[in-house]
Design a protein around this motif. Structure first.
Motif, PDB file in Angstrom:
ATOM      1  N   UNK A  18       1.115   1.965   7.751  1.00  0.00           N
ATOM      2  CA  UNK A  18       1.925   0.795   7.356  1.00  0.00           C
ATOM      3  C   UNK A  18       2.887   1.074   6.203  1.00  0.00           C
ATOM      4  N   UNK A  19       2.524   1.970   5.297  1.00  0.00           N
ATOM      5  CA  UNK A  19       3.394   2.287   4.158  1.00  0.00           C
ATOM      6  C   UNK A  19       4.737   2.830   4.644  1.00  0.00           C
ATOM      7  N   UNK A  20       4.734   3.547   5.764  1.00  0.00           N
ATOM      8  CA  UNK A  20       5.959   4.116   6.297  1.00  0.00           C
ATOM      9  C   UNK A  20       6.946   3.069   6.772  1.00  0.00           C
ATOM     10  N   UNK A  21       6.447   1.909   7.143  1.00  0.00           N
ATOM     11  CA  UNK A  21       7.333   0.844   7.630  1.00  0.00           C
ATOM     12  C   UNK A  21       8.280   0.351   6.536  1.00  0.00           C
ATOM     13  N   UNK A  22       7.914   0.548   5.289  1.00  0.00           N
ATOM     14  CA  UNK A  22       8.740   0.096   4.168  1.00  0.00           C
ATOM     15  C   UNK A  22       9.926   1.024   3.912  1.00  0.00           C
ATOM     16  N   UNK A  23       9.951   2.190   4.545  1.00  0.00           N
ATOM     17  CA  UNK A  23      11.047   3.139   4.318  1.00  0.00           C
ATOM     18  C   UNK A  23      12.379   2.554   4.774  1.00  0.00           C
ATOM     19  N   UNK A  24      13.390   2.728   3.941  1.00  0.00           N
ATOM     20  CA  UNK A  24      14.754   2.286   4.250  1.00  0.00           C
ATOM     21  C   UNK A  24      15.662   3.519   4.302  1.00  0.00           C
TER      22      UNK A  24
END
Length: 81
Positions: A18-24
């Motif tokens: 889930x932390x990867x979903x925050x990548x922009x």
């Protein structure tokens, strides 16, 4: 642009969860993600080649390629062109 696809390959390859979903697009990668070490870079390159049907030569790769998610996605787009 393949930003979301590149992000998904990155998340899957590095097991970011889930932390990867925050990548922009402007999220720093190399030096900022502990999961992205030298072995992970090699694995990620293979995963990108397979997913996008591209060939990446060692000469094509520089630290700036992996600077941000956006720079990596731009690199993949250029290889597909």
């Amino acid at each position: 642009m393949q930003l979301d696809e590149v992000k998904n390959v990155l998340i899957d390859t590095l097991n970011l969860g889930p932390a990867g979903q925050a990548l922009q697009a402007d999220s720093p990668l190399l030096g900022s993600l502990p999961e992205l070490d030298s072995m992970a870079v090699v694995t990620l390159i293979g995963a990108l080649e397979e997913h996008f049907g591209i060939m990446i030569d060692d000469d094509d790769i520089s630290a700036s390629t992996f600077e941000t998610l956006g720079s990596l996605a731009a690199f993949v787009s250029a290889k597909m062109a």
